[in-house]
Design a protein around this motif. Structure first.
Motif, PDB file in Angstrom:
ATOM      1  N   TYR A   1      62.126  45.316  19.546  1.00 26.28           N
ATOM      2  CA  TYR A   1      61.333  44.832  20.679  1.00 26.28           C
ATOM      3  C   TYR A   1      61.289  45.923  21.741  1.00 26.28           C
ATOM      4  O   TYR A   1      62.326  46.287  22.306  1.00 26.28           O
ATOM      5  CB  TYR A   1      61.921  43.534  21.241  1.00 26.28           C
ATOM      6  N   ASP A   2      60.097  46.463  21.971  1.00 23.80           N
ATOM      7  CA  ASP A   2      59.913  47.541  22.935  1.00 23.80           C
ATOM      8  C   ASP A   2      59.712  46.933  24.316  1.00 23.80           C
ATOM      9  O   ASP A   2      58.595  46.605  24.720  1.00 23.80           O
ATOM     10  CB  ASP A   2      58.708  48.402  22.547  1.00 23.80           C
ATOM     11  N   THR A   3      60.825  46.796  25.057  1.00 26.35           N
ATOM     12  CA  THR A   3      60.776  46.119  26.354  1.00 26.35           C
ATOM     13  C   THR A   3      60.210  47.012  27.463  1.00 26.35           C
ATOM     14  O   THR A   3      60.102  46.563  28.603  1.00 26.35           O
ATOM     15  CB  THR A   3      62.178  45.616  26.747  1.00 26.35           C
ATOM     16  N   THR A   4      59.838  48.259  27.119  1.00 30.62           N
ATOM     17  CA  THR A   4      59.131  49.083  28.113  1.00 30.62           C
ATOM     18  C   THR A   4      57.676  48.633  28.227  1.00 30.62           C
ATOM     19  O   THR A   4      56.984  48.983  29.182  1.00 30.62           O
ATOM     20  CB  THR A   4      59.171  50.577  27.735  1.00 30.62           C
ATOM     21  N   LYS A   5      57.202  47.871  27.235  1.00 30.92           N
ATOM     22  CA  LYS A   5      55.834  47.358  27.254  1.00 30.92           C
ATOM     23  C   LYS A   5      55.807  45.992  27.943  1.00 30.92           C
ATOM     24  O   LYS A   5      56.741  45.202  27.845  1.00 30.92           O
ATOM     25  CB  LYS A   5      55.291  47.232  25.832  1.00 30.92           C
ATOM     26  N   SER A   6      54.695  45.731  28.604  1.00 30.62           N
ATOM     27  CA  SER A   6      54.559  44.486  29.358  1.00 30.62           C
ATOM     28  C   SER A   6      54.455  43.284  28.433  1.00 30.62           C
ATOM     29  O   SER A   6      53.852  43.353  27.357  1.00 30.62           O
ATOM     30  CB  SER A   6      53.312  44.553  30.246  1.00 30.62           C
ATOM     31  N   ASP A   7      55.015  42.160  28.876  1.00 31.58           N
ATOM     32  CA  ASP A   7      54.883  40.903  28.149  1.00 31.58           C
ATOM     33  C   ASP A   7      53.525  40.249  28.379  1.00 31.58           C
ATOM     34  O   ASP A   7      53.099  39.400  27.599  1.00 31.58           O
ATOM     35  CB  ASP A   7      55.960  39.914  28.605  1.00 31.58           C
ATOM     36  N   GLY A   8      52.862  40.629  29.456  1.00 31.56           N
ATOM     37  CA  GLY A   8      51.628  39.934  29.813  1.00 31.56           C
ATOM     38  C   GLY A   8      51.952  38.562  30.388  1.00 31.56           C
ATOM     39  O   GLY A   8      53.088  38.273  30.787  1.00 31.56           O
ATOM     40  N   GLN A   9      50.957  37.697  30.424  1.00 31.69           N
ATOM     41  CA  GLN A   9      51.136  36.360  30.988  1.00 31.69           C
ATOM     42  C   GLN A   9      52.121  35.574  30.154  1.00 31.69           C
ATOM     43  O   GLN A   9      52.049  35.557  28.922  1.00 31.69           O
ATOM     44  CB  GLN A   9      49.784  35.652  31.042  1.00 31.69           C
ATOM     45  N   TYR A  10      53.066  34.897  30.822  1.00 33.22           N
ATOM     46  CA  TYR A  10      54.130  34.202  30.101  1.00 33.22           C
ATOM     47  C   TYR A  10      53.586  33.038  29.281  1.00 33.22           C
ATOM     48  O   TYR A  10      53.962  32.838  28.127  1.00 33.22           O
ATOM     49  CB  TYR A  10      55.200  33.688  31.073  1.00 33.22           C
ATOM     50  N   LYS A  11      52.676  32.250  29.856  1.00 34.84           N
ATOM     51  CA  LYS A  11      52.107  31.144  29.118  1.00 34.84           C
ATOM     52  C   LYS A  11      50.718  30.816  29.655  1.00 34.84           C
ATOM     53  O   LYS A  11      50.396  31.120  30.806  1.00 34.84           O
ATOM     54  CB  LYS A  11      53.010  29.912  29.155  1.00 34.84           C
ATOM     55  N   LYS A  12      49.877  30.218  28.813  1.00 40.39           N
ATOM     56  CA  LYS A  12      48.516  29.834  29.196  1.00 40.39           C
ATOM     57  C   LYS A  12      48.262  28.418  28.677  1.00 40.39           C
ATOM     58  O   LYS A  12      47.258  28.148  28.029  1.00 40.39           O
ATOM     59  CB  LYS A  12      47.492  30.803  28.582  1.00 40.39           C
TER      60      LYS A  12
END
Length: 322
Positions: free
Chosen positions: A270-281
């Protein structure tokens, strides 16, 4: 003897169009002798051309239309070409819906997207919230063009009493998806990454922490529900087609299901340097459940295995979009 229905599906070669075909092929209870289904794509007619659109309708003489055709793309294309997405989709939708009215099509079901909802909103989102604020800046052109279908539907109902409506699916996946990492969505992207990690004996890298939650709907389930909407849904108001809020799964869970389906034995990173984006929609499927309380969605493990199987079988053909 009842008149035979002729159902014309625009955008019939895409993910959702093929979901309709698979639903009809797999479930004999969906088949009806009084229906003829015609699936068309951009090869059959340029729907940005009104004359070509009219000729397509005159050739097939549809009594019912499922309108899936659209100019679509991933985040980067949307950011760069918002005007193109706005103009092209507005022209397509205007041509198709106006021709449906002119040719006295009895019912039209168009396909929207959850990206049309306001960027700033409360959750869960529902069908009443479509026009409550501007969509996200990244894809405002596509979103506004899609929103306008709902406006068109209401206007055609008010002026001509047309039976036009729309569906709003959540995150669709399945066979015939777009597996391009730039233009594709989450699940096909994960499938492609695992395939090459297994093939090249490398790590499988997931961007972010894997914690965001998403409601995924299998294209075959969506196809079955769209058929129901065409036949039985009575409202002009759109309807969200989705699994329930309780059936959201994390990106991590989705990744693990793909790993299991592909029997990948390598490392998952898991590359945590990358953004997760929106948590939920989160979207509410309360309206759907009011009409279809007993509809059974395909378990995601099974649906992902079927999608992976299709991907692996078609990987070396022109069928897979990479």
């Amino acid at each position: 003897m009842a008149e035979k229905k002729v159902v014309l599906v625009t955008g019939g070669s895409g993910l959702v169009g093929n979901g309709l075909k698979l639903a009809l092929a797999r479930d004999s209870t969906l088949e009806r002798d009084d229906e003829k289904w015609i699936f068309v794509s951009s090869k059959d007619a340029d729907l940005m051309d009104k004359d070509a659109t009219v000729k397509l309708f005159e050739k097939h003489k549809p009594t019912h239309v499922i309108h899936l055709a659209a100019m679509v793309g991933g985040l980067f294309r949307n950011l760069k070409y918002n005007l193109d997405f706005l103009r092209c989709n507005t022209i397509i939708n205007d041509n198709v819906l106006h021709t449906c009215q002119e040719k006295k099509v009895k019912k039209v079901v168009s396909c929207l997207s959850t990206c049309i909802f306001p960027n700033k909103t409360t959750y869960p989102i529902d069908e009443t919230m479509v026009h409550n604020g501007p969509p996200h800046d990244s894809n405002f052109g596509y979103s506004y063009a899609k929103r306008m279908i709902d406006v068109y539907n209401r206007a055609y109902k008010a002026q001509y009493d047309c039976n036009f409506t729309a569906v709003i699916p959540t995150n669709v996946y399945g066979p015939f998806d777009n597996f391009n990492l730039e233009d594709g969505h989450v699940l096909p992207g994960l499938i492609r990454k695992v395939y090459y990690a297994k093939k090249d004996n490398t790590d499988f890298t997931v961007w972010g922490t894997g914690s965001p939650l998403r409601q995924f709907i299998y294209s075959v389930d969506l196809g079955a529900l769209i058929i129901w909407v065409l036949r039985d849904y009575p409202e002009v108001d759109p309807i969200i087609l989705s699994v329930g809020e309780e059936d959201e799964i994390s990106i991590k869970d989705a990744a693990e299901m793909v790993v299991d389906a592909m029997e990948f034995k390598g490392n998952v990173v898991y590359d945590t340097t990358k953004s997760d984006g929106q948590y939920k929609k989160t979207a509410s499927n309360a309206k759907l459940r009011k009409y279809r309380p007993d509809f059974q969605f395909t378990p995601p493990q099974q649906a992902i295995k079927e999608t992976v199987k299709w991907f692996e079988e078609n990987m070396k053909t022109d069928t897979v979009r990479l």
